[in-house]
Design a protein around this motif. Sequence first.
Motif, PDB file in Angstrom:
ATOM      1  N   THR A 212       3.196   0.497   3.238  1.00 26.61           N
ATOM      2  CA  THR A 212       2.963  -0.666   4.113  1.00 26.61           C
ATOM      3  C   THR A 212       2.830  -1.918   3.254  1.00 26.61           C
ATOM      4  O   THR A 212       2.169  -1.883   2.217  1.00 26.61           O
ATOM      5  N   VAL A 213       3.441  -2.986   3.710  1.00 22.86           N
ATOM      6  CA  VAL A 213       3.296  -4.260   2.982  1.00 22.86           C
ATOM      7  C   VAL A 213       2.139  -5.036   3.614  1.00 22.86           C
ATOM      8  O   VAL A 213       2.167  -5.363   4.795  1.00 22.86           O
ATOM      9  N   GLY A 214       1.091  -5.305   2.829  1.00 25.42           N
ATOM     10  CA  GLY A 214      -0.068  -6.042   3.344  1.00 25.42           C
ATOM     11  C   GLY A 214       0.094  -7.542   3.166  1.00 25.42           C
ATOM     12  O   GLY A 214      -0.392  -8.333   3.959  1.00 25.42           O
TER      13      GLY A 214
ATOM     14  N   TYR B 134       0.852  -1.197   0.000  1.00 26.55           N
ATOM     15  CA  TYR B 134       0.000   0.000   0.000  1.00 26.55           C
ATOM     16  C   TYR B 134       0.886   1.244   0.000  1.00 26.55           C
ATOM     17  O   TYR B 134       1.977   1.230   0.569  1.00 26.55           O
ATOM     18  N   ASP B 135       0.424   2.304  -0.618  1.00 27.60           N
ATOM     19  CA  ASP B 135       1.125   3.603  -0.658  1.00 27.60           C
ATOM     20  C   ASP B 135       2.580   3.443  -1.087  1.00 27.60           C
ATOM     21  O   ASP B 135       3.498   3.993  -0.467  1.00 27.60           O
TER      22      ASP B 135
ATOM     23  N   PRO C 256      -3.885 -11.783  14.258  1.00 26.02           N
ATOM     24  CA  PRO C 256      -4.277 -10.529  14.909  1.00 26.02           C
ATOM     25  C   PRO C 256      -4.543  -9.418  13.896  1.00 26.02           C
ATOM     26  O   PRO C 256      -4.177  -9.547  12.722  1.00 26.02           O
ATOM     27  N   SER C 257      -5.150  -8.367  14.368  1.00 30.06           N
ATOM     28  CA  SER C 257      -5.467  -7.234  13.516  1.00 30.06           C
ATOM     29  C   SER C 257      -4.191  -6.716  12.833  1.00 30.06           C
ATOM     30  O   SER C 257      -3.145  -6.615  13.454  1.00 30.06           O
ATOM     31  N   GLY C 258      -4.294  -6.448  11.528  1.00 28.62           N
ATOM     32  CA  GLY C 258      -3.162  -5.877  10.804  1.00 28.62           C
ATOM     33  C   GLY C 258      -2.200  -6.906  10.230  1.00 28.62           C
ATOM     34  O   GLY C 258      -1.193  -6.543   9.627  1.00 28.62           O
ATOM     35  N   CYS C 259      -2.503  -8.212  10.396  1.00 30.74           N
ATOM     36  CA  CYS C 259      -1.557  -9.234   9.922  1.00 30.74           C
ATOM     37  C   CYS C 259      -1.688  -9.506   8.430  1.00 30.74           C
ATOM     38  O   CYS C 259      -0.866 -10.193   7.842  1.00 30.74           O
ATOM     39  N   GLY C 260      -2.745  -8.999   7.809  1.00 33.75           N
ATOM     40  CA  GLY C 260      -2.860  -9.151   6.352  1.00 33.75           C
ATOM     41  C   GLY C 260      -4.007 -10.034   5.882  1.00 33.75           C
ATOM     42  O   GLY C 260      -4.093 -10.375   4.705  1.00 33.75           O
ATOM     43  N   LYS C 261      -4.926 -10.366   6.785  1.00 36.81           N
ATOM     44  CA  LYS C 261      -6.032 -11.260   6.421  1.00 36.81           C
ATOM     45  C   LYS C 261      -6.907 -10.640   5.331  1.00 36.81           C
ATOM     46  O   LYS C 261      -7.184 -11.258   4.310  1.00 36.81           O
ATOM     47  N   SER C 262      -7.324  -9.392   5.577  1.00 38.17           N
ATOM     48  CA  SER C 262      -8.238  -8.759   4.614  1.00 38.17           C
ATOM     49  C   SER C 262      -7.523  -8.495   3.302  1.00 38.17           C
ATOM     50  O   SER C 262      -8.128  -8.603   2.227  1.00 38.17           O
ATOM     51  N   THR C 263      -6.250  -8.148   3.374  1.00 38.79           N
ATOM     52  CA  THR C 263      -5.497  -7.914   2.137  1.00 38.79           C
ATOM     53  C   THR C 263      -5.596  -9.143   1.232  1.00 38.79           C
ATOM     54  O   THR C 263      -5.909  -9.034   0.044  1.00 38.79           O
TER      55      THR C 263
HETATM   56  P1  ADP Z   1      -6.095  -7.587   8.888  1.00 40.63           P
HETATM   57  O1  ADP Z   1      -7.227  -7.880   7.964  1.00 40.63           O
HETATM   58  O2  ADP Z   1      -5.402  -8.828   9.333  1.00 40.63           O
HETATM   59  O3  ADP Z   1      -6.466  -6.713  10.043  1.00 40.63           O
HETATM   60  P2  ADP Z   1      -5.083  -5.922   6.739  1.00 40.63           P
HETATM   61  O4  ADP Z   1      -4.929  -6.799   5.555  1.00 40.63           O
HETATM   62  O5  ADP Z   1      -6.268  -5.047   6.794  1.00 40.63           O
HETATM   63  O6  ADP Z   1      -4.964  -6.806   8.075  1.00 40.63           O
HETATM   64  O7  ADP Z   1      -3.800  -5.000   6.889  1.00 40.63           O
HETATM   65  C1  ADP Z   1      -2.453  -5.421   6.689  1.00 40.63           C
HETATM   66  C2  ADP Z   1      -1.553  -4.219   6.749  1.00 40.63           C
HETATM   67  O8  ADP Z   1      -1.801  -3.386   5.623  1.00 40.63           O
HETATM   68  C3  ADP Z   1      -1.795  -3.349   7.979  1.00 40.63           C
HETATM   69  O9  ADP Z   1      -0.556  -2.802   8.370  1.00 40.63           O
HETATM   70  C4  ADP Z   1      -2.731  -2.246   7.459  1.00 40.63           C
HETATM   71  O10 ADP Z   1      -2.555  -1.072   8.199  1.00 40.63           O
HETATM   72  C5  ADP Z   1      -2.269  -2.085   6.035  1.00 40.63           C
HETATM   73  N1  ADP Z   1      -3.361  -1.693   5.141  1.00 40.63           N
HETATM   74  C6  ADP Z   1      -4.488  -2.415   4.883  1.00 40.63           C
HETATM   75  N2  ADP Z   1      -5.271  -1.777   3.996  1.00 40.63           N
HETATM   76  C7  ADP Z   1      -4.628  -0.624   3.672  1.00 40.63           C
HETATM   77  C8  ADP Z   1      -4.918   0.471   2.793  1.00 40.63           C
HETATM   78  N3  ADP Z   1      -6.026   0.466   2.047  1.00 40.63           N
HETATM   79  N4  ADP Z   1      -4.025   1.465   2.732  1.00 40.63           N
HETATM   80  C9  ADP Z   1      -2.901   1.459   3.454  1.00 40.63           C
HETATM   81  N5  ADP Z   1      -2.556   0.471   4.301  1.00 40.63           N
HETATM   82  C10 ADP Z   1      -3.406  -0.579   4.416  1.00 40.63           C
END
Ligand code: ADP
Length: 423
Positions: free
Chosen positions: A22-24, A14-15, A43-50
């Motif tokens: 940030t590396v997702g 990302y960005d 845990p939150s932020g580990c990359g699940k949603s990515t």
């Molecule tokens: P999880 O679903 O496990 O909470 P995410 O996949 O949402 O984790 O996030 C993984 C990392 O990527 C985190 O550090 C988050 O802050 C970052 N991130 C996720 N989505 C974005 C976005 N749209 N822009 C910038 N950073 C992102």
Amino acid sequence: MKPIIELKDLTVVYDKGQPSETVGARDISLQIFPGEYIIFYGPSGCGKSTLLYTIAGLESPTKGDVFIDGQNLKMKSKKELMAFYRKTIGMVFQAYYLLPHLSARDNILLPQLFARLPIATRNARVQTLVDRFGITNYADRKPSLMSGGQQQRTAIARSLVNEPLIVLADEPVGNLDSKNAQIVLEMLLDINIKEKKTIIYVTHNPRDLHYAHRVFHLKDGIIERVTRNAERGRVDGKTEDNQSELAKLSSMFPYLAESRLQAKLIVNNIVGPYDFSVLDMLEQLVERYMQKTITKEALVSALHTSVTGPGLYANRAEHLAESIATLTTEVLAVQENKKQVGLKEGDTLSLIRHHLLDTYSYALTVEQAKRLDAALTERIALRMSPQTFDEILDKSQEEGGVGLNRRTARKFAEETDLILMEE
Ligand code: ADP
């Protein structure tokens, strides 16, 4: 069996190039098979949603490829992609995302508008889903007049209306109380079992892991490990690896404490096909016996009673308690042996010995641990060649060896050599 979802060296940044970069997801490769129920856990932020959103086509890979149903998504035009996703993937979100001015029924119907089906077919499909998911009584209400659980059930019905192969669910029960959460999770399970739909469920809740065939444990954008739930079996037709019983159990129940796993092992070893509630009672009793919070006599009477125990006949209870006591002594002796081996402070060789025995002793009986320790001592002192060491690990116990299975012997020997090289 061919995977229905495959990621190859997938990286999502990302960005990119900005201070907030940030590396997702980091070089992720994985395969998911048709009909599998997969959990992305961490845990939150580990990359699940990515990962989920990349599979859903809502996030683009910075590097690497996504294959769905054998097709590389890079090769498709935007229009093709939209049509492909509409018929292949259904999504469920934590925030439901129902349209507020439409009734539940119309929300479910909406994704079909592009599907060019006759109206009667569309309506019949919606009605089937409305009935199946218990929405019948409020199908004509708008979302604001429905509870969270009702809204999420509507959203699940909506995700299925185009009969997708895959359902992706992003923390779908994050906003629900435990009772409604369970209803929604049972629905996802039902869809997986009855229609063999591939499910990916994103969660940070360890209590839900038992729903899945496999759990991908994520951390800092990588897959740290994958565990398999043997209670749900495999969908790819392969057989299990030759692992130790405890290792198998630990991958089946990644959320259980070691003492409970050992209790499970003992119970699995001595009892036949009891149903789950009885097994659970037995495990609790064995665990308490192992922790010495009940005596053997108390164990016998607890096994005998049908109020808080499994209600076995007296002689069966006696016999079972005897087996439990014997196995417990063995398990605890292995543990004790583990603790005692080479913990003299500052003695590096002892620490290596301890580390290796500690790592592998779950797979060993008391006698095996003793033999392994003896061989290891010789090997570490460089009085034994790697070949002889390897042979002793592999040789059966009857022939005077440790009798590890081939793979464990190999791994153990390799790890010993590596450590000795570092020394
Ligand atoms: P999880 O679903 O496990 O909470 P995410 O996949 O949402 O984790 O996030 C993984 C990392 O990527 C985190 O550090 C988050 O802050 C970052 N991130 C996720 N989505 C974005 C976005 N749209 N822009 C910038 N950073 C992102």
